[in-house]
Scaffold this motif. Structure first.
Motif, PDB file in Angstrom:
ATOM      1  N   THR A 155      69.230  60.315  43.586  1.00  0.00           N
ATOM      2  CA  THR A 155      69.249  59.844  42.207  1.00  0.00           C
ATOM      3  C   THR A 155      67.974  59.055  41.897  1.00  0.00           C
ATOM      4  OG1 THR A 155      70.258  57.691  42.630  1.00  0.00           O
ATOM      5  CG2 THR A 155      71.742  59.605  42.505  1.00  0.00           C
ATOM      6  N   PRO A 156      67.733  58.727  40.632  1.00  0.00           N
ATOM      7  CA  PRO A 156      66.552  57.918  40.291  1.00  0.00           C
ATOM      8  C   PRO A 156      66.534  56.550  40.969  1.00  0.00           C
ATOM      9  CG  PRO A 156      67.449  58.942  38.325  1.00  0.00           C
ATOM     10  CD  PRO A 156      68.430  59.202  39.417  1.00  0.00           C
ATOM     11  N   HIS A 157      67.706  56.062  41.389  1.00  0.00           N
ATOM     12  CA  HIS A 157      67.777  54.759  42.052  1.00  0.00           C
ATOM     13  C   HIS A 157      67.704  54.878  43.569  1.00  0.00           C
ATOM     14  CE1 HIS A 157      68.809  53.161  38.145  1.00  0.00           C
ATOM     15  NE2 HIS A 157      69.808  54.019  38.052  1.00  0.00           N
ATOM     16  N   GLY A 158      67.421  56.069  44.076  1.00  0.00           N
ATOM     17  CA  GLY A 158      67.275  56.254  45.511  1.00  0.00           C
ATOM     18  C   GLY A 158      68.562  56.497  46.254  1.00  0.00           C
ATOM     19  N   GLU A 159      69.669  56.671  45.545  1.00  0.00           N
ATOM     20  CA  GLU A 159      70.947  56.923  46.216  1.00  0.00           C
ATOM     21  C   GLU A 159      71.019  58.376  46.689  1.00  0.00           C
ATOM     22  OE1 GLU A 159      74.410  55.119  43.992  1.00  0.00           O
ATOM     23  OE2 GLU A 159      72.839  55.035  42.448  1.00  0.00           O
TER      24      GLU A 159
ATOM     25  N   ASP B 185      78.981  61.944  35.479  1.00  0.00           N
ATOM     26  CA  ASP B 185      79.978  61.636  34.456  1.00  0.00           C
ATOM     27  C   ASP B 185      79.467  60.556  33.507  1.00  0.00           C
ATOM     28  OD1 ASP B 185      81.932  63.431  35.347  1.00  0.00           O
ATOM     29  OD2 ASP B 185      82.611  62.029  36.874  1.00  0.00           O
ATOM     30  N   ALA B 186      79.727  60.769  32.218  1.00  0.00           N
ATOM     31  CA  ALA B 186      79.442  59.763  31.181  1.00  0.00           C
ATOM     32  C   ALA B 186      78.052  59.172  31.359  1.00  0.00           C
ATOM     33  CB  ALA B 186      80.506  58.665  31.210  1.00  0.00           C
ATOM     34  N   VAL B 187      77.050  60.001  31.286  1.00  0.00           N
ATOM     35  CA  VAL B 187      75.684  59.573  31.561  1.00  0.00           C
ATOM     36  C   VAL B 187      75.223  58.538  30.535  1.00  0.00           C
ATOM     37  CG1 VAL B 187      74.646  61.449  30.203  1.00  0.00           C
ATOM     38  CG2 VAL B 187      73.355  60.405  32.071  1.00  0.00           C
ATOM     39  N   GLU B 188      74.533  57.514  31.010  1.00  0.00           N
ATOM     40  CA  GLU B 188      73.975  56.464  30.165  1.00  0.00           C
ATOM     41  C   GLU B 188      72.470  56.385  30.385  1.00  0.00           C
ATOM     42  OE1 GLU B 188      75.520  55.060  27.904  1.00  0.00           O
ATOM     43  OE2 GLU B 188      77.649  54.958  28.415  1.00  0.00           O
ATOM     44  N   LEU B 189      71.800  55.548  29.581  1.00  0.00           N
ATOM     45  CA  LEU B 189      70.344  55.447  29.672  1.00  0.00           C
ATOM     46  C   LEU B 189      69.898  54.997  31.058  1.00  0.00           C
ATOM     47  CD1 LEU B 189      67.593  55.613  28.323  1.00  0.00           C
ATOM     48  CD2 LEU B 189      67.917  53.267  27.505  1.00  0.00           C
ATOM     49  N   GLU B 190      70.658  54.085  31.675  1.00  0.00           N
ATOM     50  CA  GLU B 190      70.255  53.625  33.005  1.00  0.00           C
ATOM     51  C   GLU B 190      70.387  54.708  34.077  1.00  0.00           C
ATOM     52  OE1 GLU B 190      74.415  51.797  32.135  1.00  0.00           O
ATOM     53  OE2 GLU B 190      72.510  52.150  31.070  1.00  0.00           O
ATOM     54  N   ASP B 191      71.097  55.794  33.766  1.00  0.00           N
ATOM     55  CA  ASP B 191      71.209  56.911  34.711  1.00  0.00           C
ATOM     56  C   ASP B 191      70.054  57.893  34.571  1.00  0.00           C
ATOM     57  OD1 ASP B 191      73.739  55.941  35.567  1.00  0.00           O
ATOM     58  OD2 ASP B 191      74.660  56.886  33.818  1.00  0.00           O
ATOM     59  N   ALA B 192      69.233  57.736  33.532  1.00  0.00           N
ATOM     60  CA  ALA B 192      68.140  58.675  33.291  1.00  0.00           C
ATOM     61  C   ALA B 192      67.057  58.523  34.346  1.00  0.00           C
ATOM     62  CB  ALA B 192      67.562  58.459  31.896  1.00  0.00           C
TER      63      ALA B 192
END
Length: 713
Positions: A458-462, A484-491
């Motif tokens: 993921t963008p956060h390195g997960e 699921d339920a994507v938000e701006l912080e998931d971009a």
């Protein structure tokens, strides 16, 4: 008996036409027309010869009056006829009337004409806009009606009343907005229905239920985006079905369950994305399946074409994004002989896929970007008796050393049994815009030997694997990441990694939410950062964005270089490393630190940054001061004992040794001002640190690792 009567009628008609050809001084064939006996096929495809008058393309505005009574076929195509006078048509034997490409706007005149024996009526390419009730009710013997390519927008519910013997009805390429089931209630014996290329809103459940004898149904080019589960109910005899050129995004498998007699299915030119397990369930007599020209088709999933015992031909050609066929996509297809896969986006077809087809005789793979490695090695060996269509056009697209060469030639040289993963290129776009709170599916499939394991970063390195427990992410068994339920912080950039024992391949997609990325993710490229600086070391980190992320760990490298007048060195590190500790540097010195990323598939990317090490502490560190104090105390104690012994031994000679005592006192005073490192250099050496010290004065081991690296996963 009936057959003998037909033969007698035919003979009499031919005799009549022959007599008319005798020059009796009266011309019984219309001017500019041709009268002769020609072959003719009945609606049941029975061949016979029929007296024919051919008046095509003669600029006629009316049906000629002087037609031979024995005429059975009258061809008036390409004229300017707009109506039919009842008294003008006296052809009681007429069976086939072609009035296509004329100027008809209504058909009521034809319905009232004396054409009770008419079997076939052609009215294509006229200007008919409406079919009112009972408009053709007097044509009781009509079996074929062609009304395609008109401007029909309205058909009355009972428009076809009286046509109980109708077998073939062509209504395609008109302006119909709906399909009314009442049209067919008065045509129960209909066998062929073509109603495609009409801008219908959609079809509904049981639309064709009153057509139990229908064998062929064409619903092409209607803009259908879905097929209700019971739309085909009642078609118990249907053998051929075409959904060509519609808007279907998935195979209408529930609706297809209602037509178990289907033999030919055309799904060509639909935006279907994936062929999935169960799409063609229980189609026991299906013989040919068309899945070509699908602009969005990306994959055949596991067991997607299974248990079709009569299937002989599968055609999936001209699908530019079809990049993956699961090695177990085809199963229990004992009679499949022809597998056409040319002009797709396939990089490979696993031998296990064709090995599961015992009757396979021919395969077409030309026009695909084939990767000539171990996955496709079977193509150039004798492992299969399959014949390849157009072998001269079946060529390698990679690796670079084999590009453009014939596949069969290259695989004489390829001997390896294992090869790197290759992620299908057509599955992931480079960028994906999604609305907030939506469900996002990211597809990733790979071909390799041995089979690769797929996970996502993921963008956060997960790292997201099939075993990851998360409320946000779910990885499917075939490699699809669900967000699921994507938000701006998931971009941000999501990276698919396919890995086996030979290495790994990666593909990335930048997901934007409502067209935006988090502020820290808005830049692209290679970013180099400084995490920590001391007098002797610099700790740097970097982030590789999707545009420069390597596609293959074995073929790529990352290089860290430090440079100034005192020191220059270069270190190569694996592409997965994201931090590096540069040590043994000089204090208070400026260095240029550079990072370069390169691979065979991407142009090199580099980033540099200037960093100055910290100033070293000039005074002794606390540990050194403690050592010096202890040494001074020990030395003073030794001096005190020595002086006391000397005084006791020489007490009786006090007066005599006064001058000596004075000299000793002077020596002690002088000795206390001598630096300790001059008095006892070996002892001081035990406390002198060999390693470097940081700014807080803590000792650092002399055995310093020059490359402290942190892996992301």
């Amino acid at each position: 008996m009936v057959q003998n009567q037909w033969i007698l009628v035919l003979l009499l008609s031919q005799v009549g036409f022959a007599l008319c050809e005798i020059d009796t001084g009266q011309n019984l064939c219309p001017e500019h027309c041709v009268c002769e006996v020609r072959p003719w096929f009945t609606p049941q495809s029975t061949y016979r010869e029929a007296p024919t008058v051919d008046c095509n393309d003669q600029g006629l505005t009316d049906i000629p009056d002087d037609l031979l009574p024995a005429t059975e076929v009258l061809l008036l195509q390409g004229n300017s006829i707009a109506s039919v006078r009842r008294e003008a048509v006296k052809l009681v034997n007429l069976t086939d009337l072609d009035l296509s490409q004329n100027n008809f706007t209504v058909v009521a005149d034809l319905g009232r004409a004396n054409l009770s024996h008419l079997v076939t009526l052609h009215l294509e390419e006229n200007r008919i806009s409406e079919l009112p009730e009972g408009c053709l009710k007097d044509l009781k013997g009509l079996q074929e009606l062609y009304l395609n390519h008109n401007q029909i927008s309205v058909i009355a519910p009972n428009a076809f009343v009286g046509l109980t013997g109708l077998l073939r009805l062509h209504l395609n390429s008109n302006l119909l907005r709906a399909v009314d089931r009442r049209w067919f209630e008065v045509t129960p014996h209909l066998e062929i229905l073509m109603i495609g290329e009409n801008p219908v809103v959609g079809i509904v459940d049981r639309n064709f239920e009153s057509l139990p004898h229908l064998r062929s149904l064409v619903l092409a080019g209607m803009g259908l985006v879905e097929v209700p589960s019971k739309a085909l109910a009642g078609l118990s005899s249907l053998e051929s079905l075409s959904f060509y050129d519609n808007g279907l995004t998935h195979v209408p498998h529930e609706a297809l369950q209602a037509v178990p007699t289907l033999k030919f299915l055309d799904l060509n030119k639909n935006p279907v994305r994936k062929i999935q397990e169960g799409d063609f369930k229980d189609m026991a007599v299906l013989k040919e399946l068309g899945l070509s020209s699908m602009p969005k088709l990306i994959s055949f999933e596991r067991l997607s074409v299974v248990n079709l015992p009569e299937l002989t031909k599968l055609e999936a050609t001209n699908n530019p994004r079809l990049a993956f066929i699961h090695r177990q996509a085809f199963h229990r297809l004992p009679h499949l002989e022809s597998l056409l896969l040319n002009d797709d986006g396939l990089g490979g077809l696993h031998f296990a896929t064709v090995g599961a087809l015992p009757s396979l005789r021919e395969v077409s793979m030309h026009g695909n970007p084939l990767r000539c490695d171990c996955v496709n090695r079977w193509i150039g060996t004798n492992e299969s008796v399959v014949r390849f269509l157009e072998p001269e056009s079946t060529r390698c697209a990679g690796p670079p050393e084999y590009e453009g060469q014939r596949v069969r030639d290259v695989f004489l040289l390829v001997t390896g049994e294992a090869c790197l993963p290759l992620i299908a290129t057509g599955l992931l776009p480079s960028r994906l815009d999604v609305p907030s709170r939506s469900l996002v599916l990211l597809e990733c499939r790979a071909v390799a030997e041995p089979a690769p394991v797929i996970y996502w970063v993921t963008p956060h390195g997960e790292k997201v694997t099939g075993d990851t427990l998360s409320e946000k992410y779910l990885l499917g068994p075939e490699g699809t990441l669900q967000i699921d339920a994507v938000e701006l912080e998931d971009a941000g950039p999501y990276t698919c990694v396919a890995q086996n024992s030979e290495g790994a391949d990666t593909r990335s997609v930048t997901v934007r939410v409502n067209g935006q990325l988090p502020a820290k993710e808005s830049a692209e490229g290679l970013r180099l950062n400084v995490l920590h600086v001391t007098a002797r070391s610099i700790l740097v980190s970097w982030k590789v964005w999707p545009s420069v992320l390597s596609s293959d760990l074995h073929w790529s490298s990352a290089t860290v270089r430090v440079d100034n007048t005192h020191i220059t060195y270069t270190a190569r590190v694996p592409i997965g490393v994201h931090e590096y500790n540069l040590t043994h540097l000089q204090p208070n010195t400026e260095y240029e630190v550079c990072l370069a990323i390169s691979s065979r598939r991407h142009s090199s990317e580099h980033s540099c940054i200037n960093v100055t090490t910290q100033v070293a502490l000039l005074g002794p560190v606390p540990s050194e001061r403690h050592a010096s104090v202890a040494l001074a105390a020990a030395t003073a104690t030794i001096f005190a004992i020595t002086i006391l012994a000397s005084l006791l031994a020489c007490g009786l000679r006090r007066l005599r040794r006064r001058a000596y005592d004075q000299s000793i006192k002077q020596y002690v005073q002088k000795g206390s001002s001598i630096p300790l490192n001059e008095l006892y250099p070996p002892l001081i050496g035990l406390w002198e640190p060999e390693g470097d010290r940081d700014k807080e004065g803590k000792l650092v081991s002399s055995q310093v690792d020059t490359s402290r690296s942190y892996y992301m996963w």
